[in-house]
Write an enzyme that holds these catalytic residues in place. Structure first.
Site, short mmCIF file in Angstrom:
data_model
loop_
_atom_site.label_atom_id
_atom_site.label_comp_id
_atom_site.label_asym_id
_atom_site.label_seq_id
_atom_site.Cartn_x
_atom_site.Cartn_y
_atom_site.Cartn_z
N ASP A 135 0.85 -1.20 0.00
CA ASP A 135 0.00 0.00 0.00
C ASP A 135 0.88 1.25 0.00
O ASP A 135 2.04 1.19 0.42
CB ASP A 135 -0.86 0.04 1.27
CG ASP A 135 -2.02 -0.94 1.24
OD1 ASP A 135 -2.31 -1.51 0.17
OD2 ASP A 135 -2.64 -1.15 2.30
N ARG A 186 -1.33 -0.76 -8.54
CA ARG A 186 -2.73 -0.44 -8.20
C ARG A 186 -2.83 1.08 -8.21
O ARG A 186 -2.07 1.75 -7.50
CB ARG A 186 -3.09 -0.97 -6.81
CG ARG A 186 -4.47 -0.49 -6.34
CD ARG A 186 -4.64 -0.59 -4.84
NE ARG A 186 -4.69 -1.94 -4.36
CZ ARG A 186 -4.30 -2.28 -3.12
NH1 ARG A 186 -3.84 -1.36 -2.28
NH2 ARG A 186 -4.37 -3.52 -2.73
P1 FDA Z 1 -14.40 9.15 -4.61
O1 FDA Z 1 -13.92 9.40 -3.23
O2 FDA Z 1 -14.57 10.28 -5.53
O3 FDA Z 1 -15.75 8.35 -4.51
C1 FDA Z 1 -16.52 7.98 -5.64
C2 FDA Z 1 -17.80 7.32 -5.14
O4 FDA Z 1 -17.46 6.11 -4.46
C3 FDA Z 1 -18.56 8.12 -4.10
O5 FDA Z 1 -19.44 9.01 -4.69
C4 FDA Z 1 -19.26 7.03 -3.32
O6 FDA Z 1 -20.38 6.55 -4.02
C5 FDA Z 1 -18.24 5.92 -3.31
N1 FDA Z 1 -17.36 6.01 -2.12
C6 FDA Z 1 -16.08 6.41 -2.09
N2 FDA Z 1 -15.57 6.31 -0.85
C7 FDA Z 1 -16.55 5.85 -0.09
C8 FDA Z 1 -16.66 5.55 1.28
N3 FDA Z 1 -15.64 5.70 2.12
N4 FDA Z 1 -17.85 5.08 1.74
C9 FDA Z 1 -18.88 4.91 0.90
N5 FDA Z 1 -18.85 5.19 -0.41
C10 FDA Z 1 -17.70 5.66 -0.89
N6 FDA Z 1 -5.34 5.15 -0.84
C11 FDA Z 1 -4.04 5.41 -0.57
O7 FDA Z 1 -3.67 6.56 -0.39
N7 FDA Z 1 -3.14 4.36 -0.51
C12 FDA Z 1 -3.50 3.06 -0.75
O8 FDA Z 1 -2.65 2.16 -0.70
C13 FDA Z 1 -4.87 2.79 -1.05
N8 FDA Z 1 -5.30 1.53 -1.29
C14 FDA Z 1 -6.57 1.33 -1.76
C15 FDA Z 1 -6.98 0.07 -2.20
C16 FDA Z 1 -8.23 -0.09 -2.81
C17 FDA Z 1 -8.64 -1.44 -3.30
C18 FDA Z 1 -9.10 1.03 -2.95
C19 FDA Z 1 -10.44 0.90 -3.61
C20 FDA Z 1 -8.74 2.26 -2.46
C21 FDA Z 1 -7.48 2.43 -1.86
N9 FDA Z 1 -7.10 3.67 -1.37
C22 FDA Z 1 -5.77 3.88 -1.08
C23 FDA Z 1 -8.10 4.73 -1.13
C24 FDA Z 1 -8.24 5.72 -2.28
O9 FDA Z 1 -7.10 6.53 -2.35
C25 FDA Z 1 -9.48 6.61 -2.07
O10 FDA Z 1 -9.30 7.37 -0.91
C26 FDA Z 1 -10.80 5.88 -2.00
O11 FDA Z 1 -10.84 4.80 -2.87
C27 FDA Z 1 -11.97 6.81 -2.32
O12 FDA Z 1 -11.83 7.33 -3.59
P2 FDA Z 1 -12.66 6.82 -4.90
O13 FDA Z 1 -11.68 6.55 -5.96
O14 FDA Z 1 -13.54 5.70 -4.56
O15 FDA Z 1 -13.44 8.12 -5.36
#
Ligand code: FDA
Length: 310
Positions: A135, A186
């Site tokens: 990560d 990733r």
């Molecule tokens: P965004 O935050 O714009 O969300 C898009 C939509 O997704 C929202 O409108 C909502 O519907 C849904 N959603 C998002 N977050 C949600 C929540 N907490 N609860 C409910 N619904 C939610 N970061 C990092 O800095 N280092 C890392 O190593 C990782 N590793 C990692 C692994 C995996 C498998 C994932 C999916 C994510 C990470 N992250 C991470 C976290 C990443 O950086 C980010 O903070 C989150 O995924 C939220 O961003 P989205 O891309 O989902 O978009």
């Protein structure tokens, strides 16, 4: 998500008092408020959750939660916990894929110990055909994390990959380097609080960077993982992959346990690989607070669960 509320939750995630309070209630029962996002405190509970997810056609990566250990001994214990996890995964027959953080393995305390700890996990993982994803934490760790990764890559470890964060200004160069190595990346938006000098702070800039980098990974990367719950970006990635006639097993989507389960299921139903990040363990509080910080609706969800439990 507004930067201000993200900052508040980031500060709360470091509160010892809240952490103690949450530990008492958060995962006390399978319906406690944190269990929507965290697969319990034990290896057994994480394996049970993984089995359930796999039976729905999802892939998994298991993460034994923990960050920022305070001593070499604690870092060695964290590495041993991962070895126990590997044994349990192999014995249970669930998918062999784990995620870990280098602050858990002592990067803050001693560089060489951290590398040794990671190697002590990669060795048996490699024997068992288990993939290990490192990560990415906040920006003071980016360069060091990539250096450790590249050191082990040069030593011929191939069952390991990294995470790159689209919000960091440096990431495009890192994507190119990882693609040249043939390493699996990733791609995430980025979960930590960063300054404007280091990272894009406007949502639209982060999203634009994410799509640009996702395309680079799809074009030149090695089994990239597109990790987002953002339906607009997911649709754009799907459209691009179709345009480039990329087979659906050449990349995967990744999402967090308990988030957008509807989207996870619909992608599986249309033939995409979808991996769920399954976090578990006693140290769930900072992870949980980051998830609350991403979405105010989650706070309402938690308050409702608490009210229902009273
Ligand atoms: P965004 O935050 O714009 O969300 C898009 C939509 O997704 C929202 O409108 C909502 O519907 C849904 N959603 C998002 N977050 C949600 C929540 N907490 N609860 C409910 N619904 C939610 N970061 C990092 O800095 N280092 C890392 O190593 C990782 N590793 C990692 C692994 C995996 C498998 C994932 C999916 C994510 C990470 N992250 C991470 C976290 C990443 O950086 C980010 O903070 C989150 O995924 C939220 O961003 P989205 O891309 O989902 O978009």
């Amino acid at each position: 998500m507004h930067a201000a509320s993200k900052a508040i939750f980031y500060a709360l995630s470091r509160s010892a008092v809240l952490k103690r309070l949450a530990s008492r209630h958060g995962l006390a029962t399978p319906t406690s408020f944190a269990s929507r996002f965290v697969a319990g405190e034990t290896i057994e509970s994480a394996i049970e959750v993984s089995r359930r997810l796999q039976s729905q056609g999802l892939l998994v990566t298991l993460d034994h939660l923990g960050e920022r250990v305070g001593s070499i001994e604690e870092s060695v214990t964290a590495a041993r916990d991962y070895l126990r996890l590997l044994d349990a995964i192999v014995a249970a027959g669930v998918e062999r894929n784990v995620s870990l953080k280098l602050t858990q393995l002592g990067i803050d305390i001693d560089y060489a110990t951290c590398v040794d700890n990671l190697r002590s996990i990669l060795e048996p993982a490699s024997r068992h055909g288990c993939f290990v994803r490192i990560d990415m934490e906040n920006s003071p760790y980016t360069a060091r994390t990539l250096t450790i990764f590249e050191t082990l890559w040069e030593q011929d470890y191939r069952n390991v990959g990294v995470v790159l964060q689209a919000y960091l200004r440096r990431t495009e160069a890192d994507v190119h380097r990882m693609n040249q190595l043939g390493a699996s990346v990733r791609l995430v938006k980025g979960a930590y609080r960063e300054t404007a000098a280091t990272a894009y702070t406007r949502t639209q800039d982060v999203d634009a960077a994410f799509l640009r980098l996702a395309k680079l990974l799809l074009d030149e990367g090695s089994l990239p993982a597109i990790a987002t719950h953002d339906p607009v970006l997911i649709d754009a990635v799907r459209a691009y992959a179709t345009k480039r006639r990329l087979a659906r097993d050449r990349f995967e989507f990744e999402m967090l346990y308990g988030i957008r389960r509807d989207l996870q299921a619909s992608l599986v139903a249309t033939g995409y690989r979808v991996r769920v990040y399954v976090p578990f363990g006693h140290e769930w509080f900072p992870y949980f607070m980051r998830r609350l910080g991403e979405r105010p609706a989650n706070v309402v969800f938690v308050l409702r669960s608490l009210a229902a439990e009273r």
